[in-house]
Scaffold this motif. Structure first.
Motif, short mmCIF file in Angstrom:
data_model
loop_
_atom_site.label_atom_id
_atom_site.label_comp_id
_atom_site.label_asym_id
_atom_site.label_seq_id
_atom_site.Cartn_x
_atom_site.Cartn_y
_atom_site.Cartn_z
N SER A 61 0.58 -0.24 13.19
CA SER A 61 -0.77 -0.34 13.30
C SER A 61 -1.51 1.17 13.19
CB SER A 61 -1.13 -1.02 14.67
OG SER A 61 -2.54 -0.83 14.77
N VAL A 62 -0.63 2.09 13.66
CA VAL A 62 -1.14 3.42 13.62
C VAL A 62 -1.15 3.86 12.06
CG1 VAL A 62 -0.58 5.70 14.17
CG2 VAL A 62 -0.32 4.01 15.59
N LEU A 63 -0.14 3.34 11.38
CA LEU A 63 -0.39 3.80 9.99
C LEU A 63 -1.30 3.12 8.96
CD1 LEU A 63 3.78 3.93 9.47
CD2 LEU A 63 2.19 5.82 9.72
N GLN A 64 -1.46 1.86 9.36
CA GLN A 64 -2.58 1.12 8.84
C GLN A 64 -4.01 1.79 8.91
OE1 GLN A 64 -1.67 -2.50 10.44
NE2 GLN A 64 -1.42 -3.68 8.57
N MET A 65 -3.99 1.98 10.16
CA MET A 65 -5.24 2.92 10.70
C MET A 65 -5.56 4.17 9.63
SD MET A 65 -6.35 4.38 14.36
CE MET A 65 -5.73 2.75 15.06
N ARG A 66 -4.16 4.96 9.59
CA ARG A 66 -4.56 6.08 8.80
C ARG A 66 -4.73 5.84 7.18
NH1 ARG A 66 0.71 9.51 11.31
NH2 ARG A 66 -0.41 9.71 13.53
N TYR A 67 -4.05 4.79 6.78
CA TYR A 67 -4.07 4.45 5.43
C TYR A 67 -5.68 3.89 5.03
CZ TYR A 67 -3.10 2.79 0.63
OH TYR A 67 -2.88 2.47 -0.64
N ALA A 68 -6.04 3.19 5.90
CA ALA A 68 -7.61 2.75 5.76
C ALA A 68 -8.46 3.84 5.81
CB ALA A 68 -7.94 1.69 6.88
N ARG A 69 -8.41 4.79 6.59
CA ARG A 69 -9.09 6.18 6.59
C ARG A 69 -8.98 6.74 5.31
NH1 ARG A 69 -11.25 9.21 10.60
NH2 ARG A 69 -11.60 7.14 11.57
N MET A 70 -7.79 6.80 4.72
CA MET A 70 -7.56 7.78 3.60
C MET A 70 -8.26 6.98 2.39
SD MET A 70 -3.77 9.21 3.35
CE MET A 70 -2.92 7.65 4.12
N ARG A 71 -8.20 5.61 2.56
CA ARG A 71 -9.03 4.71 1.56
C ARG A 71 -10.45 5.63 1.29
NH1 ARG A 71 -7.12 -1.50 1.05
NH2 ARG A 71 -6.20 -1.15 -0.77
N SER A 72 -11.22 5.57 2.48
CA SER A 72 -12.57 6.08 2.43
C SER A 72 -12.57 7.57 2.17
CB SER A 72 -13.04 5.80 3.88
OG SER A 72 -12.49 6.57 4.90
N GLN A 73 -11.52 8.27 2.29
CA GLN A 73 -11.63 9.77 2.05
C GLN A 73 -11.19 10.13 0.64
OE1 GLN A 73 -8.76 10.94 5.02
NE2 GLN A 73 -10.24 11.44 6.37
N LEU B 167 -1.91 13.81 6.65
CA LEU B 167 -1.41 15.03 6.74
C LEU B 167 0.09 14.97 7.12
CD1 LEU B 167 -4.12 17.54 7.87
CD2 LEU B 167 -3.47 17.14 5.47
N ASP B 168 0.33 13.83 7.87
CA ASP B 168 1.83 13.69 8.14
C ASP B 168 2.81 13.34 7.15
OD1 ASP B 168 0.99 14.29 10.77
OD2 ASP B 168 1.29 12.69 11.82
N GLY B 169 2.28 13.13 6.06
CA GLY B 169 3.26 12.83 4.94
C GLY B 169 3.00 11.31 4.42
N HIS C 3 0.69 -1.31 0.13
CA HIS C 3 0.03 0.08 0.14
C HIS C 3 0.86 1.31 -0.02
CE1 HIS C 3 -3.07 -2.96 0.82
NE2 HIS C 3 -2.95 -2.83 2.34
N THR C 4 0.49 2.16 -0.96
CA THR C 4 1.21 3.32 -1.13
C THR C 4 0.44 4.63 -1.04
OG1 THR C 4 3.12 2.22 -2.39
CG2 THR C 4 3.04 4.39 -2.58
N TYR C 5 0.79 5.59 0.00
CA TYR C 5 0.30 7.08 -0.31
C TYR C 5 1.37 7.91 -0.50
CZ TYR C 5 -1.03 11.48 1.26
OH TYR C 5 -1.35 13.04 1.20
N GLU C 6 1.14 8.84 -1.79
CA GLU C 6 2.10 9.74 -1.78
C GLU C 6 1.48 11.35 -2.14
OE1 GLU C 6 4.87 11.02 -2.18
OE2 GLU C 6 6.36 9.43 -2.02
N CYS C 7 2.17 12.41 -1.46
CA CYS C 7 1.53 13.49 -1.64
C CYS C 7 2.78 14.42 -2.35
CB CYS C 7 1.25 14.17 -0.13
SG CYS C 7 2.59 14.07 0.93
N ARG C 8 3.89 13.86 -2.73
CA ARG C 8 4.99 14.85 -3.09
C ARG C 8 5.17 14.52 -4.60
NH1 ARG C 8 9.45 12.05 -0.11
NH2 ARG C 8 8.39 10.32 -1.54
N LEU C 9 5.05 13.16 -5.18
CA LEU C 9 5.33 12.71 -6.36
C LEU C 9 4.66 11.62 -6.63
CD1 LEU C 9 7.39 10.44 -5.74
CD2 LEU C 9 9.06 12.49 -5.77
#
Length: 283
Positions: free
Chosen positions: A253-265, A219-221, A114-120
């Motif tokens: 686990s914290v990062l998994q929680m954030r990624y799961a939330r971003m999937r819904s957002q 928002l943390d990157g 799973h990958t989230y990117e906000c820079r490139l």
């Protein structure tokens, strides 16, 4: 790639990849032939038409030699095919910094990534033109050989998407990464076409985070998460000058929680592809 530690994490910084045993060995062989020929590094550099710094770096095992360098050195040093034979066994991955290689090894065997990117746009989704634009605009500047090594390493990583059809790849990318038009309109159009083709693969999902979103869990990157065949999870976060490998289950686990939330957002898969198709047509 654009590419301190948490628990068992690994601290990393920028710069040259670290020395591997095979590169050290190759460098020692070159040095041995040079000394047998009674040459200094300066004299060899002049004969092979490379800088003294390149000659020194190869002998120290800190630089991956080009095939042209090997050919010239072998001729000048009368190495009788030994150098060209030895170079085939070099194991360092040129273009991958030492602090990224631990993640790359896990990435190559992951069952999900799973990958989230906000820079490139993530490296696995980049086109050659887009990637070279990034490499050629790095500071401090890279030399031509370094740019080529970076691209070769990235292209090799990209094979994962097609060579591992049973690995699930999920990407969340910010809409503004396409709006920015890095490299120009043509490069962006090619990039969008490429992402759309990859998103058509059964094992690849691409979601776009829209420009306007009142709540955002990322928002943390940027972040990457992967699951190994043993169903262990690891994370990797990248900053300006290095990367952070995370193995502590609580932190992962914290990062998994954030990624799961971003999937819904983020936009749905269908709406994300629709937006990319609209952006492609709005050159």
């Amino acid at each position: 790639m654009a590419d301190g530690a948490v628990d068992a994490g690994v601290v990393g910084g920028g710069g040259e990849p670290d020395v591997s045993d095979s590169l050290r060995t190759f460098g020692a062989v070159v040095q041995g032939f040079r000394k047998r020929a009674g040459m200094t590094q300066e004299e060899l550099a002049e004969r092979v038409r490379y800088s003294v710094q390149t000659v020194a770096s190869v002998e120290q095992g800190r630089r991956f030699p080009t095939l042209e360098y090997v050919r010239r050195a072998e001729e000048v040093l009368d190495a009788a095919g030994i150098l060209s034979g030895a170079v085939r066994h070099l194991s360092r991955q040129p273009g991958l910094a030492s602090w990224f290689r631990q993640w790359a090894r896990l990435e190559a065997m992951a069952v999900s990534l799973h990958t989230y990117e906000c820079r490139l746009v993530p490296g696995l989704l980049q086109t050659e033109a887009y990637a070279r634009t990034l490499f050629e605009n790095q500071l401090p500047p890279l030399g031509d050989e370094q740019v080529e090594a970076q691209w070769v390493a990235r292209a090799e990583r990209q094979k994962l998407l097609r060579e591992r059809p049973n690995t699930a790849f999920s990407f969340i990318v910010e809409e503004h990464l396409f709006v920015r038009r890095t490299g120009g309109a043509d490069v962006t159009q090619q990039l969008i076409d490429h992402v759309l083709r990859l998103a058509a693969l059964r094992n690849v999902e691409v979601q776009v985070m829209p420009l306007v979103r009142t709540a955002h869990a990322g928002l943390d990157g940027p972040m990457q998460l992967l699951e190994t065949p043993e169903n262990r999870w690891f994370a990797y976060n990248e900053g300006q000058r290095g990367g952070l490998f995370v193995s502590d289950p609580k932190e992962v686990s914290v990062l998994q929680m954030r990624y799961a939330r971003m999937r819904s957002q983020a936009l749905s898969l269908e709406d994300s592809l629709g937006l990319l198709q609209e952006m492609r047509g709005a050159r």
